[in-house]
Design an enzyme around this catalytic site. Structure first.
Site, PDB file in Angstrom:
ATOM      1  N   GLY A   9       5.690 -20.145   1.971  1.00 19.87           N
ATOM      2  CA  GLY A   9       4.705 -19.109   1.625  1.00 19.87           C
ATOM      3  C   GLY A   9       5.433 -17.921   1.017  1.00 19.87           C
ATOM      4  N   HIS A 132      -9.098  -5.921   8.474  1.00 18.82           N
ATOM      5  CA  HIS A 132      -7.972  -6.323   7.620  1.00 18.82           C
ATOM      6  C   HIS A 132      -8.344  -6.117   6.153  1.00 18.82           C
ATOM      7  CE1 HIS A 132      -6.582  -8.316  11.283  1.00 18.82           C
ATOM      8  NE2 HIS A 132      -5.378  -8.339  10.728  1.00 18.82           N
ATOM      9  N   LYS A 136      -7.828 -11.096   3.019  1.00 21.84           N
ATOM     10  CA  LYS A 136      -7.588 -11.980   4.175  1.00 21.84           C
ATOM     11  C   LYS A 136      -8.611 -13.110   4.189  1.00 21.84           C
ATOM     12  CE  LYS A 136      -6.700 -12.094   9.140  1.00 21.84           C
ATOM     13  NZ  LYS A 136      -5.505 -12.931   9.005  1.00 21.84           N
ATOM     14  N   GLY A 142      -6.146 -14.078  13.721  1.00 19.52           N
ATOM     15  CA  GLY A 142      -5.431 -14.810  14.779  1.00 19.52           C
ATOM     16  C   GLY A 142      -5.177 -13.906  15.985  1.00 19.52           C
TER      17      GLY A 142
HETATM   18  P1  NAD Z   1      -0.924 -14.593   1.108  1.00 20.82           P
HETATM   19  O1  NAD Z   1      -2.185 -15.232   0.642  1.00 20.82           O
HETATM   20  O2  NAD Z   1      -0.481 -13.316   0.489  1.00 20.82           O
HETATM   21  O3  NAD Z   1       0.300 -15.637   0.970  1.00 20.82           O
HETATM   22  C1  NAD Z   1       0.231 -16.975   1.319  1.00 20.82           C
HETATM   23  C2  NAD Z   1       1.238 -17.738   0.463  1.00 20.82           C
HETATM   24  O4  NAD Z   1       1.274 -19.088   0.932  1.00 20.82           O
HETATM   25  C3  NAD Z   1       0.851 -17.792  -1.029  1.00 20.82           C
HETATM   26  O5  NAD Z   1       1.993 -17.511  -1.832  1.00 20.82           O
HETATM   27  C4  NAD Z   1       0.358 -19.231  -1.224  1.00 20.82           C
HETATM   28  O6  NAD Z   1       0.612 -19.734  -2.530  1.00 20.82           O
HETATM   29  C5  NAD Z   1       1.210 -19.960  -0.184  1.00 20.82           C
HETATM   30  N1  NAD Z   1       0.630 -21.243   0.225  1.00 20.82           N
HETATM   31  C6  NAD Z   1      -0.678 -21.573   0.375  1.00 20.82           C
HETATM   32  N2  NAD Z   1      -0.808 -22.859   0.756  1.00 20.82           N
HETATM   33  C7  NAD Z   1       0.461 -23.349   0.851  1.00 20.82           C
HETATM   34  C8  NAD Z   1       0.975 -24.622   1.182  1.00 20.82           C
HETATM   35  N3  NAD Z   1       0.175 -25.645   1.510  1.00 20.82           N
HETATM   36  N4  NAD Z   1       2.338 -24.767   1.195  1.00 20.82           N
HETATM   37  C9  NAD Z   1       3.160 -23.747   0.874  1.00 20.82           C
HETATM   38  N5  NAD Z   1       2.708 -22.522   0.524  1.00 20.82           N
HETATM   39  C10 NAD Z   1       1.375 -22.331   0.518  1.00 20.82           C
HETATM   40  O7  NAD Z   1      -1.106 -14.420   2.687  1.00 20.82           O
HETATM   41  P2  NAD Z   1      -0.272 -13.478   3.660  1.00 20.82           P
HETATM   42  O8  NAD Z   1      -1.005 -12.177   3.826  1.00 20.82           O
HETATM   43  O9  NAD Z   1       1.175 -13.477   3.279  1.00 20.82           O
HETATM   44  O10 NAD Z   1      -0.480 -14.261   5.035  1.00 20.82           O
HETATM   45  C11 NAD Z   1      -0.012 -15.602   5.175  1.00 20.82           C
HETATM   46  C12 NAD Z   1      -0.445 -16.112   6.555  1.00 20.82           C
HETATM   47  O11 NAD Z   1       0.220 -15.364   7.586  1.00 20.82           O
HETATM   48  C13 NAD Z   1      -1.944 -15.971   6.833  1.00 20.82           C
HETATM   49  O12 NAD Z   1      -2.376 -17.076   7.604  1.00 20.82           O
HETATM   50  C14 NAD Z   1      -2.017 -14.685   7.648  1.00 20.82           C
HETATM   51  O13 NAD Z   1      -3.160 -14.592   8.470  1.00 20.82           O
HETATM   52  C15 NAD Z   1      -0.752 -14.818   8.463  1.00 20.82           C
HETATM   53  N6  NAD Z   1      -0.218 -13.567   8.998  1.00 20.82           N
HETATM   54  C16 NAD Z   1       0.327 -13.632  10.245  1.00 20.82           C
HETATM   55  C17 NAD Z   1       0.914 -12.517  10.799  1.00 20.82           C
HETATM   56  C18 NAD Z   1       1.561 -12.643  12.147  1.00 20.82           C
HETATM   57  O14 NAD Z   1       2.131 -11.643  12.661  1.00 20.82           O
HETATM   58  N7  NAD Z   1       1.542 -13.838  12.751  1.00 20.82           N
HETATM   59  C19 NAD Z   1       0.941 -11.303  10.103  1.00 20.82           C
HETATM   60  C20 NAD Z   1       0.381 -11.264   8.818  1.00 20.82           C
HETATM   61  C21 NAD Z   1      -0.187 -12.401   8.286  1.00 20.82           C
END
Ligand code: NAD
Length: 243
Positions: A9, A132, A136, A142
């Site tokens: 990601g 958020h 999102k 989560g």
């Molecule tokens: P985002 O949409 O900005 O980025 C997601 C990235 O993942 C994109 O570049 C996309 O192309 C890529 N992606 C999508 N499907 C994929 C796949 N099958 N294989 C590989 N890459 C893939 O989202 P974000 O804001 O960076 O958040 C990503 C995830 O993390 C979300 O699920 C979000 O809820 C979660 N998150 C968790 C926390 C935490 O503390 N646990 C904090 C922030 C965000």
């Protein structure tokens, strides 16, 4: 020796935050993967796999980690409850930190929420409100899901007690119901409030994240920690020693 991670990601908001935080913590991003890349091949040359992508990627990532014998950190949210149970069985075969929120403050909020839900009892109605940014994809967050689980556990309630939003004339609030409400807009990084409303008084526990760096630092701290663990599923409470 410095830790090398695979970052899945990598092009996303969290991927970029992790890539910029890694050097300050002496961590190298040895492989940066995103949609369409071969995670299994890249997994062989790193110490730990870190995933902040989409729920569809989790199964493949866990299989790649198991095949390569590498620990993982999963930050991705939005898995359906049934789907998550199967993924957790897969994750248990390797050292895995899985957390819906990697911030220190939120992990303390989890502990405080459990304590408040127990201490205040069902005379205090519990509701979770989260906000958020407009991009999102999953709702509720989560983190809100984890807060809800904690309240249900503390009060011995089933998931049927959850009430997602309210509309129309639904009648008075049912006793034991736990409400959850998702606000979306602008560039809000992540706000969570747990409300305990009784007769004549109300307690609100609020956490606001204003910079994704807090999640990035937490996830990298988890990567350093999980590298030395036995197979099993851990959360941020374990990493922080709050468990
Ligand atoms: P985002 O949409 O900005 O980025 C997601 C990235 O993942 C994109 O570049 C996309 O192309 C890529 N992606 C999508 N499907 C994929 C796949 N099958 N294989 C590989 N890459 C893939 O989202 P974000 O804001 O960076 O958040 C990503 C995830 O993390 C979300 O699920 C979000 O809820 C979660 N998150 C968790 C926390 C935490 O503390 N646990 C904090 C922030 C965000």
């Amino acid at each position: 020796m410095a830790l090398t991670i695979l970052l899945n990601g990598a092009h996303g908001r969290m991927g970029q935050a992790i890539a910029s935080a890694a050097p300050q913590m002496g961590i190298t991003v040895g492989a940066a993967t995103d949609l369409g890349d071969d995670v299994a091949a890249a997994a062989r040359s790193v110490d730990v796999l870190v995933d902040f992508s989409s729920p569809q990627a989790t199964k493949g990532l866990l299989e790649a980690a198991a095949a390569a014998g590498k620990p993982v950190v999963i930050g991705t949210t939005g898995h359906a409850p049934g789907e998550k149970a199967e993924l957790l069985r897969l994750a248990a075969q390797i050292p895995c930190v899985w957390a819906g929120n990697f911030s220190v403050g939120v992990n303390l909020l989890f502990a405080l929420t459990g304590r408040a839900a127990q201490a205040l009892g069902e005379d205090f109605d519990a509701e979770v409100v989260e906000m958020h940014h407009r991009m999102k994809k999953d709702a509720p967050s989560g983190t809100a899901e984890r807060l809800l689980e904690i309240i249900l556990e503390a009060r011995g309630l089933e998931r049927g007690a959850l009430r997602h939003g309210r509309q129309g004339i639904a009648g008075p609030r049912a006793r034991g119901e736990v409400g959850v409400h998702s606000l979306r807009g602008g560039d809000v990084v992540g706000d969570h409030t747990v409300v305990f409303a009784g007769s004549g008084e109300r307690l609100e526990l609020t956490h606001r994240a204003s910079d994704r760096a807090v999640f990035a630092h937490g996830a990298l701290r988890a990567a350093q920690w999980v590298a030395g663990q036995k197979p099993g599923v851990y959360d941020m409470q374990d990493v922080l020693g709050l468990a």
